[in-house]
Design a protein around this motif. Structure first.
Motif, PDB file in Angstrom:
ATOM      1  N   ASP A 131       0.850  -1.200   0.000  1.00  0.00           N
ATOM      2  CA  ASP A 131       0.000   0.000   0.000  1.00  0.00           C
ATOM      3  C   ASP A 131       0.882   1.245   0.000  1.00  0.00           C
ATOM      4  N   ALA A 132       1.442   1.548  -1.161  1.00  0.00           N
ATOM      5  CA  ALA A 132       2.354   2.686  -1.287  1.00  0.00           C
ATOM      6  C   ALA A 132       1.683   4.000  -0.919  1.00  0.00           C
ATOM      7  N   LEU A 133       0.386   4.088  -1.147  1.00  0.00           N
ATOM      8  CA  LEU A 133      -0.350   5.327  -0.887  1.00  0.00           C
ATOM      9  C   LEU A 133      -1.203   5.223   0.376  1.00  0.00           C
ATOM     10  N   ARG A 134      -0.759   4.408   1.335  1.00  0.00           N
ATOM     11  CA  ARG A 134      -1.495   4.332   2.587  1.00  0.00           C
ATOM     12  C   ARG A 134      -1.424   5.684   3.302  1.00  0.00           C
ATOM     13  N   PRO A 135      -2.441   6.023   4.057  1.00  0.00           N
ATOM     14  CA  PRO A 135      -2.421   7.302   4.782  1.00  0.00           C
ATOM     15  C   PRO A 135      -1.390   7.297   5.896  1.00  0.00           C
ATOM     16  N   GLY A 136      -0.645   8.383   5.995  1.00  0.00           N
ATOM     17  CA  GLY A 136       0.368   8.518   7.040  1.00  0.00           C
ATOM     18  C   GLY A 136      -0.081   9.384   8.190  1.00  0.00           C
ATOM     19  N   CYS A 137      -1.309   9.850   8.130  1.00  0.00           N
ATOM     20  CA  CYS A 137      -1.925  10.575   9.236  1.00  0.00           C
ATOM     21  C   CYS A 137      -3.437  10.413   9.080  1.00  0.00           C
ATOM     22  N   ILE A 138      -4.173  10.602  10.160  1.00  0.00           N
ATOM     23  CA  ILE A 138      -5.606  10.341  10.080  1.00  0.00           C
ATOM     24  C   ILE A 138      -6.313  11.317   9.141  1.00  0.00           C
ATOM     25  N   ASP A 139      -5.706  12.470   8.885  1.00  0.00           N
ATOM     26  CA  ASP A 139      -6.334  13.439   7.984  1.00  0.00           C
ATOM     27  C   ASP A 139      -6.292  12.989   6.523  1.00  0.00           C
ATOM     28  N   ASP A 140      -5.415  12.037   6.199  1.00  0.00           N
ATOM     29  CA  ASP A 140      -5.287  11.562   4.813  1.00  0.00           C
ATOM     30  C   ASP A 140      -6.041  10.257   4.558  1.00  0.00           C
ATOM     31  N   SER A 141      -6.683   9.696   5.577  1.00  0.00           N
ATOM     32  CA  SER A 141      -7.284   8.373   5.408  1.00  0.00           C
ATOM     33  C   SER A 141      -8.494   8.415   4.487  1.00  0.00           C
ATOM     34  N   SER A 142      -8.675   7.305   3.762  1.00  0.00           N
ATOM     35  CA  SER A 142      -9.819   7.110   2.860  1.00  0.00           C
ATOM     36  C   SER A 142      -9.882   8.158   1.759  1.00  0.00           C
ATOM     37  N   ASP A 143      -8.720   8.676   1.341  1.00  0.00           N
ATOM     38  CA  ASP A 143      -8.713   9.692   0.290  1.00  0.00           C
ATOM     39  C   ASP A 143      -8.603   9.056  -1.085  1.00  0.00           C
ATOM     40  N   ALA A 144      -8.582   9.905  -2.112  1.00  0.00           N
ATOM     41  CA  ALA A 144      -8.601   9.409  -3.491  1.00  0.00           C
ATOM     42  C   ALA A 144      -7.365   8.583  -3.820  1.00  0.00           C
ATOM     43  N   GLY A 145      -6.199   8.981  -3.288  1.00  0.00           N
ATOM     44  CA  GLY A 145      -4.984   8.226  -3.568  1.00  0.00           C
ATOM     45  C   GLY A 145      -5.047   6.822  -3.010  1.00  0.00           C
ATOM     46  N   GLN A 146      -5.467   6.703  -1.750  1.00  0.00           N
ATOM     47  CA  GLN A 146      -5.572   5.383  -1.114  1.00  0.00           C
ATOM     48  C   GLN A 146      -6.565   4.500  -1.858  1.00  0.00           C
ATOM     49  N   ILE A 147      -7.731   5.030  -2.159  1.00  0.00           N
ATOM     50  CA  ILE A 147      -8.779   4.232  -2.797  1.00  0.00           C
ATOM     51  C   ILE A 147      -8.416   3.902  -4.235  1.00  0.00           C
ATOM     52  N   SER A 148      -7.809   4.853  -4.932  1.00  0.00           N
ATOM     53  CA  SER A 148      -7.386   4.600  -6.315  1.00  0.00           C
ATOM     54  C   SER A 148      -6.389   3.455  -6.377  1.00  0.00           C
ATOM     55  N   GLU A 149      -5.430   3.435  -5.445  1.00  0.00           N
ATOM     56  CA  GLU A 149      -4.461   2.337  -5.403  1.00  0.00           C
ATOM     57  C   GLU A 149      -5.149   1.020  -5.054  1.00  0.00           C
ATOM     58  N   LEU A 150      -6.113   1.059  -4.135  1.00  0.00           N
ATOM     59  CA  LEU A 150      -6.813  -0.159  -3.739  1.00  0.00           C
ATOM     60  C   LEU A 150      -7.561  -0.767  -4.927  1.00  0.00           C
ATOM     61  N   ILE A 151      -8.123   0.073  -5.770  1.00  0.00           N
ATOM     62  CA  ILE A 151      -8.793  -0.422  -6.978  1.00  0.00           C
ATOM     63  C   ILE A 151      -7.790  -1.142  -7.881  1.00  0.00           C
ATOM     64  N   GLU A 152      -6.610  -0.560  -8.024  1.00  0.00           N
ATOM     65  CA  GLU A 152      -5.558  -1.201  -8.827  1.00  0.00           C
ATOM     66  C   GLU A 152      -5.151  -2.536  -8.201  1.00  0.00           C
ATOM     67  N   LEU A 153      -5.067  -2.571  -6.879  1.00  0.00           N
ATOM     68  CA  LEU A 153      -4.676  -3.816  -6.202  1.00  0.00           C
ATOM     69  C   LEU A 153      -5.702  -4.919  -6.411  1.00  0.00           C
ATOM     70  N   GLY A 154      -6.962  -4.549  -6.500  1.00  0.00           N
ATOM     71  CA  GLY A 154      -7.993  -5.542  -6.779  1.00  0.00           C
ATOM     72  C   GLY A 154      -7.785  -6.202  -8.123  1.00  0.00           C
ATOM     73  N   ASN A 155      -7.442  -5.426  -9.131  1.00  0.00           N
ATOM     74  CA  ASN A 155      -7.167  -5.982 -10.454  1.00  0.00           C
ATOM     75  C   ASN A 155      -5.910  -6.845 -10.446  1.00  0.00           C
ATOM     76  N   LEU A 156      -4.883  -6.386  -9.735  1.00  0.00           N
ATOM     77  CA  LEU A 156      -3.636  -7.147  -9.650  1.00  0.00           C
ATOM     78  C   LEU A 156      -3.844  -8.467  -8.902  1.00  0.00           C
ATOM     79  N   THR A 157      -4.759  -8.472  -7.939  1.00  0.00           N
ATOM     80  CA  THR A 157      -5.087  -9.701  -7.212  1.00  0.00           C
ATOM     81  C   THR A 157      -5.613 -10.762  -8.171  1.00  0.00           C
ATOM     82  N   LYS A 158      -6.565 -10.390  -9.002  1.00  0.00           N
ATOM     83  CA  LYS A 158      -7.153 -11.346  -9.941  1.00  0.00           C
ATOM     84  C   LYS A 158      -6.118 -11.844 -10.949  1.00  0.00           C
ATOM     85  N   ARG A 159      -5.236 -10.964 -11.373  1.00  0.00           N
ATOM     86  CA  ARG A 159      -4.183 -11.379 -12.317  1.00  0.00           C
ATOM     87  C   ARG A 159      -3.245 -12.394 -11.674  1.00  0.00           C
TER      88      ARG A 159
END
Length: 438
Positions: free
Chosen positions: A227-255
């Protein structure tokens, strides 16, 4: 000669491997049920074919929550002997995984010794090792160089590797567009981001993902999608960067699953308590129920020196809400490389969080040891209490530090011990506190 490459391939073929059989026995789970979970990807059994000392563990749906211990040398702390003491401590306390995060010098000698002696599964982050291993500046490292390091770690016997493949041009665009208070705090993620920015190239772990999967498949290495774009403070959690990367990870999981490579997904870092359960559900949905490996989550940013506690709070909520694997955090987090006392505090905090979550999730047998502890307390059997405690040595030291006059109580309540009082009344005895009484 095994007629399968990976645990997942074997499970898909209906083959009960020694590792599947062992995990089923440890978890008191029907072996056919476990095999089906491995085949679907809901459970991973990281077990490199070259890790001969391994006592396999399962991570995922319906299994006990596992914990990981990070260690390894840095340029400022180069004592391999101290790190091996931490290894022995982690094994003694029952940690199921150890990650070697060494990032200085030629680390393979330490790693090979670690793999040779550890029954716990071993993880690494090849990105950390690349600069020291290759003796090149970051900008001069090629995509093929990175693959060379992955191959070396796989050949040595590493069971799972954190690969930051989800931080590609699409997820970086979301990160740049929204902005952050803390930017990127993942060490591996920041290095990939820097490499991409300096070279103008796509993330090599994303671009050459199929080549990486072939390497991992050959040695049955589980990919832990970082999770390269994991939040490093609570103010950054659940933001577009974190979720965008998670979507990519879902595709990489299936591959990966299509190649019979086992997968874990990493996340999410720092996060307020009220967001944790939703994030666990989102990971399971977007990543197709792949095992979730969480760092923390750390539920507040103001506790340096006590972040093993902020992490244990978040870890317990996360695991109770569906996370499968907790990465420990020590009191030294954000401050320095942990010493052996820090490691112990981090392990115990994570074990507490994992066990508390297993009780909440209704994992079969999770309550058994708690019931045994309650029976020991009911009988004021101190030796049994120390035996059952996560850290019996510390419990004994506390008890003995202020010894009670009556060994059937402790120095907190003394004669007024509630357990003793109630037991006496139920046994038909009188309770007296005056001279000559109990």
């Amino acid at each position: 000669m095994r007629n399968y490459r990976t645990q997942m391939e074997a499970a898909k073929k209906g083959i009960i491997t020694p590792e599947i059989e062992l995990v089923a026995r440890k978890e008191s789970m029907d072996v056919q049920k476990l095999m089906d979970l491995v085949a679907s990807g809901a459970v991973a059994i990281p077990a490199n074919v070259n890790h001969k000392s391994l006592s396999a563990e399962g991570i995922g749906e319906g299994l006990r929550t596992k914990i990981n211990v990070n260690l390894g040398i840095s340029g400022d702390c180069k004592n391999y002997e101290n790190e091996m003491k931490k290894v022995d401590l982690a094994i003694a306390f029952g940690a199921e995984a150890i990650m070697d995060l060494s990032n200085y010098g030629k680390t393979n000698t330490f790693r090979e010794e670690l793999i040779a002696r550890s029954p716990a599964m071993i993880g690494t982050v090849p990105m950390y090792d690349a600069i020291g291993y290759l003796e090149k500046d970051l900008q001069d490292i090629t995509a093929r160089d990175f693959l060379e390091v992955i191959t070396a770690h796989a050949r040595e016997g590493v069971d799972f590797m954190t690969i930051h493949a989800g931080i590609n041009r699409r997820s970086i665009e979301a990160f740049r567009r929204e902005g952050r208070r803390m930017n990127i705090v993942s060490r591996g993620g920041s290095l990939i981001f820097a490499w991409m920015s300096m070279t103008g190239n796509e993330n090599p772990f994303f671009e050459y993902y199929d080549d990486i999967l072939e390497i991992l498949r050959e040695y049955d290495v589980t990919i832990s999608l970082g999770d390269a774009l994991r939040p490093g403070c609570i103010d950054d959690s659940s933001d577009a960067g974190q979720i965008s990367e998670l979507i990519e990870l879902g595709n990489l999981t299936k591959r990966a699953w299509k190649k019979d490579v086992q997968v874990m997904v990493e996340g999410p870092g720092h996060m307020a308590m009220n967001e944790i359960a939703a994030n666990m559900a989102m990971e399971k949905r977007l990543c197709h129920n792949a095992p979730f490996y969480v760092l923390g989550p750390l539920v507040t940013d103001i506790a340096p020196g006590y972040d093993h506690i902020t992490s244990a709070i978040g870890g317990a909520i996360a695991a109770a809400s569906g996370a499968d694997f907790l990465c420990y955090v020590t009191p030294a987090e954000h401050l320095r490389l942990p010493d052996i006392d820090d490691v112990k505090e981090g392990i115990v905090a994570s074990k507490i969080a994992a066990h508390a979550a297993d009780i909440a999730k209704g994992i079969p047998g999770a309550r058994k040891i708690d019931n045994e502890m309650s029976d020991a307390r009911h009988n004021t059997d101190w030796e049994k209490m120390f035996e059952l405690a996560i850290d019996g040595e510390k419990a004994r030291a506390y008890f003995e530090s202020t010894p009670p006059a009556d060994r059937h109580t402790c120095s907190m309540c003394g004669k007024m011990c509630a357990v003793k009082t109630t037991n006496m009344i139920l046994d038909g005895k009188k309770v007296e506190f005056t001279k000559g009484g109990n």
